[in-house]
Motif scaffolding. Structure first.
Motif, PDB file in Angstrom:
ATOM      1  N   VAL A 392       0.823  -1.208   0.000  1.00  9.45           N
ATOM      2  CA  VAL A 392       0.000   0.000   0.000  1.00  9.45           C
ATOM      3  C   VAL A 392       0.860   1.262   0.000  1.00  9.45           C
ATOM      4  CG1 VAL A 392      -1.610   1.362   1.401  1.00  9.45           C
ATOM      5  CG2 VAL A 392      -2.018  -1.084   1.062  1.00  9.45           C
ATOM      6  N   SER A 393       1.940   1.247   0.752  1.00  9.97           N
ATOM      7  CA  SER A 393       2.813   2.432   0.837  1.00  9.97           C
ATOM      8  C   SER A 393       3.674   2.593  -0.412  1.00  9.97           C
ATOM      9  CB  SER A 393       3.713   2.327   2.059  1.00  9.97           C
ATOM     10  OG  SER A 393       4.625   1.237   1.924  1.00  9.97           O
ATOM     11  N   GLY A 394       3.826   1.515  -1.198  1.00  2.19           N
ATOM     12  CA  GLY A 394       4.604   1.589  -2.431  1.00  2.19           C
ATOM     13  C   GLY A 394       6.077   1.291  -2.260  1.00  2.19           C
ATOM     14  N   VAL A 395       6.509   0.862  -1.082  1.00  5.92           N
ATOM     15  CA  VAL A 395       7.942   0.593  -0.896  1.00  5.92           C
ATOM     16  C   VAL A 395       8.330  -0.766  -1.468  1.00  5.92           C
ATOM     17  CG1 VAL A 395       8.057   2.081   1.136  1.00  5.92           C
ATOM     18  CG2 VAL A 395       7.651  -0.385   1.433  1.00  5.92           C
ATOM     19  N   ILE A 396       7.328  -1.654  -1.704  1.00  8.30           N
ATOM     20  CA  ILE A 396       7.582  -2.930  -2.373  1.00  8.30           C
ATOM     21  C   ILE A 396       6.450  -3.184  -3.370  1.00  8.30           C
ATOM     22  CG2 ILE A 396       8.808  -3.932  -0.401  1.00  8.30           C
ATOM     23  CD1 ILE A 396       6.233  -5.674   0.052  1.00  8.30           C
ATOM     24  N   ASP A 397       6.689  -4.118  -4.259  1.00  9.79           N
ATOM     25  CA  ASP A 397       5.623  -4.654  -5.083  1.00  9.79           C
ATOM     26  C   ASP A 397       5.766  -6.167  -5.077  1.00  9.79           C
ATOM     27  OD1 ASP A 397       7.649  -5.334  -6.919  1.00  9.79           O
ATOM     28  OD2 ASP A 397       7.322  -3.527  -8.105  1.00  9.79           O
ATOM     29  N   VAL A 451      10.854  -4.377   4.937  1.00 12.63           N
ATOM     30  CA  VAL A 451       9.635  -3.620   4.605  1.00 12.63           C
ATOM     31  C   VAL A 451       9.398  -2.520   5.635  1.00 12.63           C
ATOM     32  CG1 VAL A 451       7.123  -3.746   4.395  1.00 12.63           C
ATOM     33  CG2 VAL A 451       8.550  -5.527   3.359  1.00 12.63           C
ATOM     34  N   ALA A 452       9.488  -2.875   6.929  1.00 16.01           N
ATOM     35  CA  ALA A 452       9.259  -1.879   7.985  1.00 16.01           C
ATOM     36  C   ALA A 452      10.280  -0.754   7.900  1.00 16.01           C
ATOM     37  CB  ALA A 452       9.326  -2.557   9.344  1.00 16.01           C
ATOM     38  N   ASP A 453      11.532  -1.091   7.638  1.00 18.79           N
ATOM     39  CA  ASP A 453      12.587  -0.075   7.549  1.00 18.79           C
ATOM     40  C   ASP A 453      12.340   0.863   6.367  1.00 18.79           C
ATOM     41  OD1 ASP A 453      15.037   1.180   8.157  1.00 18.79           O
ATOM     42  OD2 ASP A 453      16.066  -0.027   6.639  1.00 18.79           O
ATOM     43  N   ARG A 454      11.920   0.313   5.244  1.00 22.58           N
ATOM     44  CA  ARG A 454      11.677   1.153   4.056  1.00 22.58           C
ATOM     45  C   ARG A 454      10.500   2.114   4.301  1.00 22.58           C
ATOM     46  NH1 ARG A 454      12.483  -2.648  -1.380  1.00 22.58           N
ATOM     47  NH2 ARG A 454      14.556  -3.459  -0.826  1.00 22.58           N
ATOM     48  N   THR A 459       8.309   7.902   5.131  1.00 32.12           N
ATOM     49  CA  THR A 459       7.235   8.728   5.684  1.00 32.12           C
ATOM     50  C   THR A 459       7.745   9.587   6.832  1.00 32.12           C
ATOM     51  OG1 THR A 459       5.051   8.682   6.746  1.00 32.12           O
ATOM     52  CG2 THR A 459       6.531   6.871   7.267  1.00 32.12           C
ATOM     53  N   ASP A 460       7.071  10.712   7.045  1.00 35.48           N
ATOM     54  CA  ASP A 460       7.374  11.559   8.196  1.00 35.48           C
ATOM     55  C   ASP A 460       6.491  11.198   9.396  1.00 35.48           C
ATOM     56  OD1 ASP A 460       9.283  13.022   6.791  1.00 35.48           O
ATOM     57  OD2 ASP A 460       7.778  14.418   5.992  1.00 35.48           O
ATOM     58  N   ASP A 461       5.510  10.334   9.174  1.00 40.37           N
ATOM     59  CA  ASP A 461       4.588   9.925  10.238  1.00 40.37           C
ATOM     60  C   ASP A 461       5.150   8.690  10.936  1.00 40.37           C
ATOM     61  OD1 ASP A 461       2.535   9.213  11.913  1.00 40.37           O
ATOM     62  OD2 ASP A 461       0.990   9.104  10.367  1.00 40.37           O
ATOM     63  N   GLU A 462       5.668   8.875  12.141  1.00 37.81           N
ATOM     64  CA  GLU A 462       6.285   7.761  12.860  1.00 37.81           C
ATOM     65  C   GLU A 462       5.265   6.765  13.410  1.00 37.81           C
ATOM     66  OE1 GLU A 462       8.911   9.386  15.792  1.00 37.81           O
ATOM     67  OE2 GLU A 462      10.365  10.079  14.298  1.00 37.81           O
ATOM     68  N   LYS A 506      11.766   5.016  26.592  1.00 36.44           N
ATOM     69  CA  LYS A 506      10.761   5.905  26.015  1.00 36.44           C
ATOM     70  C   LYS A 506      11.013   6.228  24.548  1.00 36.44           C
ATOM     71  CE  LYS A 506       9.693   8.206  30.432  1.00 36.44           C
ATOM     72  NZ  LYS A 506       8.285   7.767  30.511  1.00 36.44           N
ATOM     73  N   LEU A 507      12.178   5.896  24.049  1.00 34.04           N
ATOM     74  CA  LEU A 507      12.519   6.233  22.674  1.00 34.04           C
ATOM     75  C   LEU A 507      11.694   5.408  21.700  1.00 34.04           C
ATOM     76  CD1 LEU A 507      16.420   6.508  22.856  1.00 34.04           C
ATOM     77  CD2 LEU A 507      14.749   8.368  22.754  1.00 34.04           C
ATOM     78  N   TRP A 508      11.173   6.065  20.694  1.00 36.02           N
ATOM     79  CA  TRP A 508      10.382   5.412  19.633  1.00 36.02           C
ATOM     80  C   TRP A 508      11.246   5.422  18.374  1.00 36.02           C
ATOM     81  CZ3 TRP A 508       6.613   2.224  19.149  1.00 36.02           C
ATOM     82  CH2 TRP A 508       5.849   2.130  17.994  1.00 36.02           C
ATOM     83  N   THR A 509      11.744   4.252  18.021  1.00 34.08           N
ATOM     84  CA  THR A 509      12.737   4.151  16.955  1.00 34.08           C
ATOM     85  C   THR A 509      12.286   3.169  15.888  1.00 34.08           C
ATOM     86  OG1 THR A 509      13.909   2.336  18.035  1.00 34.08           O
ATOM     87  CG2 THR A 509      14.554   4.576  18.673  1.00 34.08           C
ATOM     88  N   VAL A 510      13.064   3.113  14.790  1.00 28.22           N
ATOM     89  CA  VAL A 510      12.791   2.164  13.721  1.00 28.22           C
ATOM     90  C   VAL A 510      12.935   0.731  14.220  1.00 28.22           C
ATOM     91  CG1 VAL A 510      15.189   2.187  12.878  1.00 28.22           C
ATOM     92  CG2 VAL A 510      13.312   1.541  11.330  1.00 28.22           C
ATOM     93  N   GLY A 511      13.766   0.537  15.244  1.00 20.85           N
ATOM     94  CA  GLY A 511      13.934  -0.803  15.808  1.00 20.85           C
ATOM     95  C   GLY A 511      12.631  -1.345  16.380  1.00 20.85           C
TER      96      GLY A 511
END
Length: 691
Positions: A392-397, A451-454, A459-462, A506-511
Motif C-alpha cells: 500500500v505504501s509503495g515501498v515494495i511490489d 519492509v518496515a525499515d523502508r 514517511t514523516d509519520d512515525e 521511552k525512545l520510539w525508533t525504527v527498531g
C-alpha cells in the motif's frame, strides 16, 4: 366648655335612666344583632364549603391515587421468577435449558442470623455468601423480601427443613426451574453460567438493578451478554399485611391473633393476588454443536502433541468463523470448566475442592476465555499485514526481492544491533533471495524487517505502520457479543513515551517498528482479532463484527430479532494487494512452505500462515490461521497453543493440524491416511457446511 363637649354630655345624659344606669337597649340595636348573625352564618357556611370541597377532592378527584397508596401500605409483594430462556445451537440442539428444582428462600426479618447459619450447613449452601446477603438485606432495608439460600436443593434436605418450620421461621420452599447444561463443559466459555445475584450486583446500578434478592442471573458468556433477553419478566405474589408487616387477622387488644394461632409470615400463606411471570426469550447461537465438538477434540489433541514433545501445552484457543458475516461456528478455550458446577451454588466437599482448584494458579485460569481475552504476540501470522503495508505504501511490489546472506540485518544507517531470522537462529541456513509471496511461504523475518525499515524512511509519520495495523482492527475491541473481551495492543510513539520506564525505554525508533513488523516487541493480539484480520483478507477487505448469537425467538418459536451486526470498517487495501497476499498464503501449505508437512495428503486447496511467538521465560505461543478455497460455504479457522514448541516442534506440529482437521470435518472430508497427525476423526454430515 365648647359646644361639642356640651353636646356629648347631653347625649350621655339621655342614655342614662333616672337611677344613673345606662339603658341596655340603647347599647346593641336589633340591626346590629342581625349583622352579626349574618356574619357568623357566612363564616360557618364558608367552613362547610371548604370541608365539602376537600372531601369531594379526596373521594372523587384523588380517590384512585389514595386507594393505590392505601393498598401499597397494606400489601407486601414478592417476585415470582420467570423461566429462563433456552439457548440453542444453530441447528436447534439444546445447549442450556431448565429442569424442575427446589429453591429454598428465607425472609431475613423472620429468622435470626444464627439460624440462617445453621440452615446453610443443613442445605450445603455457601455460608459466607448467604450470611453476607442476609446482613446486606438489613442494611439496605430489604429484610422483608425473600432471599435465596439454596438453589436446586435436594428433596431430602427440603423435607428435613420443612418438618422444622417452627425452628426455621421465615423459610419458604419454591418449586422452580433450575439451569441445566446437557452438553456439560462443551462451549462453556461461550455459554457462561448462572448463579444467585449478589448484594454488590444488586446495588451496582447495572443490569441487575431492582431484582429480588432471590434472583438467579447470568454470570458469564451468553448467559450474561443476553441476560435481559433470557431472564424474562418476574411475576408477583401480593400478601395483605398490617402496618407491622403481619398477616391481616382479627386481633386482641394486645395485638395477638384472636384465633390464638401462632404468628406466621405472610409468604407462608395464600397470596391475595398473583401475577404470573413471563418466560424469557430463547437465544439461537451461530455455533454448530458437532463442529464445536470437533474443535474441542482437535485443540485437546494439539495440546497433547505439545506435551508429548516435552512442552507444557498449558492452554489454547480455537475459533471457526464465517468470513463473510462474522458468525462464529465454533469457539473453545483451554483449560475450561463445567457450568453445571455453579447450578445450586458450590456445595459439598467434592464441589468445593473442585472450585478451589479451578481458582488456583495450578489450574491456569480456566474461567478466562482465551479466544477473546488472551493477548499474545501474533508472531509470524502478523507478517501478512506488514507485507500489505509495504504494498500500500509503495515501498515494495509483488516482484520486490530481498536477499538473506546469513549476515546480521540492520535498519538502514544503523551500525549496531543484529536482527536474524528463525532459520539462522535454528541452524537451518539462510532464506536466500525471496519476493513477497515466497517470504510468506518461508516466513522470512528479514524480508519483513526490510519492509518496515523502508516505510520508516519513506514517511514523516512515525505512527504510519501502527495506524495501518489498526485498519485491520488490531488494538481495538472486535465488538463480539461476549463479555470480557480484551483490546490487545498496537504500540505507538505516544504509548512508548508513557510506558517506558527509562529515558531509553521511552525512545520510539525504527527498531521498534522492525520488531512489531514480525508480530513481536510490544504488540499483542487476541485470537478473535487475528482471525478477523485474516477474514478481511479472504472476503475482500471487510472488517466483520464477530458474533455468537444468531437470533432471538419467543416462546412460540417465532423469530423476533435477527442478530446481524454491521461490519466495523473497510481496510481500504487494494484487491491486488489482497490477492498477492493470498498467493503467499497458498504457498505456505505447498512444497517448501512452513506448513507443508502438516497439510500432507489434504484433498482441499488449503492456505494459511504459521506463527511461533516468544513469551517470557523462554516459552512460546504457536499459531495457525487459514481456510480452504472451495466452492462451498467459506470457513476460516484459527488455533493457538500456549507453551508449545519452537522451530520444527512449533505451530506446524500443534496448531496447524488442528486447523486442518476442523476444516476437513466441516466440508465432510475424511482424514487422509497420509496425514502425519491423523486423529481418525469422523467427518461431519454437513454436505459442504452446516446451515
Amino acid at each position: 366648655m365648647t359646644r361639642v363637649d356640651a353636646k356629648r354630655r347631653n347625649e350621655t345624659r339621655r342614655d342614662r335612666r333616672p337611677d344613673g344606669k345606662r339603658d341596655p337597649k340603647s347599647a346593641i340595636t336589633q340591626a346590629g344583632i342581625q349583622v352579626r348573625v349574618v356574619a357568623l352564618a357566612t363564616v360557618v357556611a364558608a367552613v362547610f364549603v371548604t370541608l365539602g370541597f376537600r372531601l369531594w377532592y379526596l373521594q372523587v378527584i384523588t380517590s384512585e391515587d389514595s386507594a393505590l397508596s392505601a393498598h401499597a401500605s397494606s400489601t407486601r409483594a414478592t417476585d415470582l421468577p420467570p423461566e429462563r430462556g433456552v439457548i440453542y445451537d444453530r441447528n436447534g440442539k439444546v445447549l442450556a435449558n431448565n429442569v424442575p428444582g427446589l429453591n429454598v428462600t428465607i425472609v431475613p426479618n423472620a429468622i435470626p442470623r444464627e439460624k440462617v447459619e445453621e440452615l446453610t450447613g443443613i442445605l450445603g449452601a455457601d455460608e459466607e455468601a448467604v450470611l453476607a446477603q442476609y446482613d446486606a438485606a438489613f442494611s439496605s432495608g430489604n429484610q422483608y423480601s425473600p432471599m435465596l439460600v439454596k438453589e436446586n436443593a435436594t428433596r431430602e434436605d427440603v423435607m428435613y427443613v420443612s418438618e422444622r418450620t417452627e425452628e426455621f421461621k421465615g423459610l419458604v420452599v419454591n418449586e422452580d426451574y433450575v439451569r441445566n447444561y446437557p452438553e456439560n463443559s462443551l462451549a462453556s466459555h461461550v455459554l457462561g453460567y448462572t448463579g444467585a445475584v449478589t448484594p454488590e450486583e444488586l446495588g451496582g446500578g447495572g443490569i441487575y438493578e431492582g431484582l429480588e434478592q432471590a434472583a438467579v442471573v447470568g454470570k458469564g458468556g451468553i448467559e450474561l451478554a443476553y441476560e435481559d433477553v433470557l431472564r424474562g419478566t418476574p411475576g408477583r405474589k401480593e400478601y395483605n399485611v398490617d402496618a407491622l408487616g403481619r398477616e391481616v387477622e382479627v386481633r386482641m387488644a394486645d395485638g395477638s391473633r384472636y384465633d390464638g394461632r401462632d404468628e406466621e409470615i405472610p409468604e407462608q400463606g395464600e397470596p391475595a393476588r398473583v401475577t404470573e411471570p413471563v418466560p424469557g426469550k430463547d437465544v439461537v447461537l451461530t455455533v454448530d454443536v458437532e463442529l464445536q465438538k470437533t474443535a474441542e477434540k482437535e485443540l485437546d489433541a494439539a495440546l497433547l502433541r505439545a506435551q508429548e514433545n516435552g512442552y507444557a501445552g498449558s492452554g489454547g484457543a480455537l475459533i471457526a468463523m464465517d468470513p463473510r458475516n462474522g458468525e462464529i461456528l465454533a469457539s473453545t478455550s483451554r483449560p475450561d470448566f463445567d457450568p453445571q458446577l455453579f447450578v445450586g451454588g458450590i456445595t459439598g466437599a467434592e464441589e468445593v475442592e473442585q472450585f478451589d482448584y479451578l481458582n488456583s494458579e495450578y489450574a491456569n485460569a480456566p474461567f478466562s476465555n482465551r479466544a477473546i481475552a488472551g493477548t499474545y504476540p501474533a508472531a509470524s501470522t502478523f507478517k501478512v499485514f506488514t507485507g500489505m503495508a509495504g504494498l500500500v505504501s509503495g515501498v515494495i511490489d509483488a516482484a520486490t526481492a530481498v536477499t538473506d546472506t546469513g549476515e546480521c540485518w540492520r535498519p538502514g544507517g544503523a551500525t549496531g544491533g543484529c536482527w536474524q531470522s528463525w532459520r539462522e537462529n535454528g541452524g537451518y541456513g539462510t532464506h536466500g533471495t525471496q519476493n513477497y509471496a515466497e517470504a510468506l511461504m518461508d516466513s522470512n523475518n528479514k524480508f519483513f524487517y526490510e519492509v518496515a525499515d523502508r516505510i520508516w524512511n519513506a514517511t514523516d509519520d512515525e505512527d504510519w505502520l501502527p495506524k495501518f495495523y489498526e485498519r485491520f482492527g488490531f488494538g481495538s475491541l472486535t465488538g463480539i457479543d461476549l463479555p470480557g473481551e480484551a483490546a490487545g495492543r498496537v504500540p505507538t510513539r505516544e504509548w512508548q513515551e508513557e510506558a517506558g520506564g527509562t529515558s531509553e525505554d521511552k525512545l520510539w525508533t525504527v527498531g521498534r517498528w522492525v520488531n512489531m513488523a514480525i508480530g513481536q516487541g510490544d504488540l499483542l493480539a487476541t485470537p478473535a482479532q487475528l482471525i478477523r484480520g485474516y477474514a478481511a483478507i479472504e472476503n475482500g477487505g471487510t472488517l466483520v463484527t464477530p458474533h455468537v448469537a444468531k437470533e432471538i425467538r419467543d416462546q412460540s418459536g417465532r423469530t423476533v430479532e435477527k442478530i446481524e451486526p454491521e461490519p466495523a470498517a473497510r481496510s481500504d487495501v487494494s484487491a491486488s494487494a489482497l490477492e498477492e497476499t493470498k498467493d503467499g498464503l497458498r504457498k505456505v501449505t505447498e512444497e517448501g512452505g512452513t506448513a507443508e508437512w502438516p497439510f500432507e495428503g489434504s484433498r482441499l486447496p488449503m492456505l494459511g500462515k504459521t506463527g511461533t511467538g516468544e513469551l517470557t521465560g523462554g516459552r512460546f505461543v504457536n499459531w495457525y490461521v487459514g481456510w480452504a478455497e472451495t466452492e462451498g460455504r467459506p470457513l476460516i479457522v484459527l488455533a493457538m497453543v500456549e507453551d508449545g514448541g519452537a522451530f520444527e516442534e512449533g505451530s506446524e506440529v500443534t496448531a496447524a493440524p488442528a486447523v486442518r482437521h476442523v476444516i476437513e470435518a466441516f466440508y465432510g472430508m475424511e482424514q487422509s491416511p497420509d496425514d502425519p497427525f491423523r486423529t481418525a476423526e469422523a467427518p461431519l454430515d454437513t454436505a459442504g457446511g452446516t446451515s
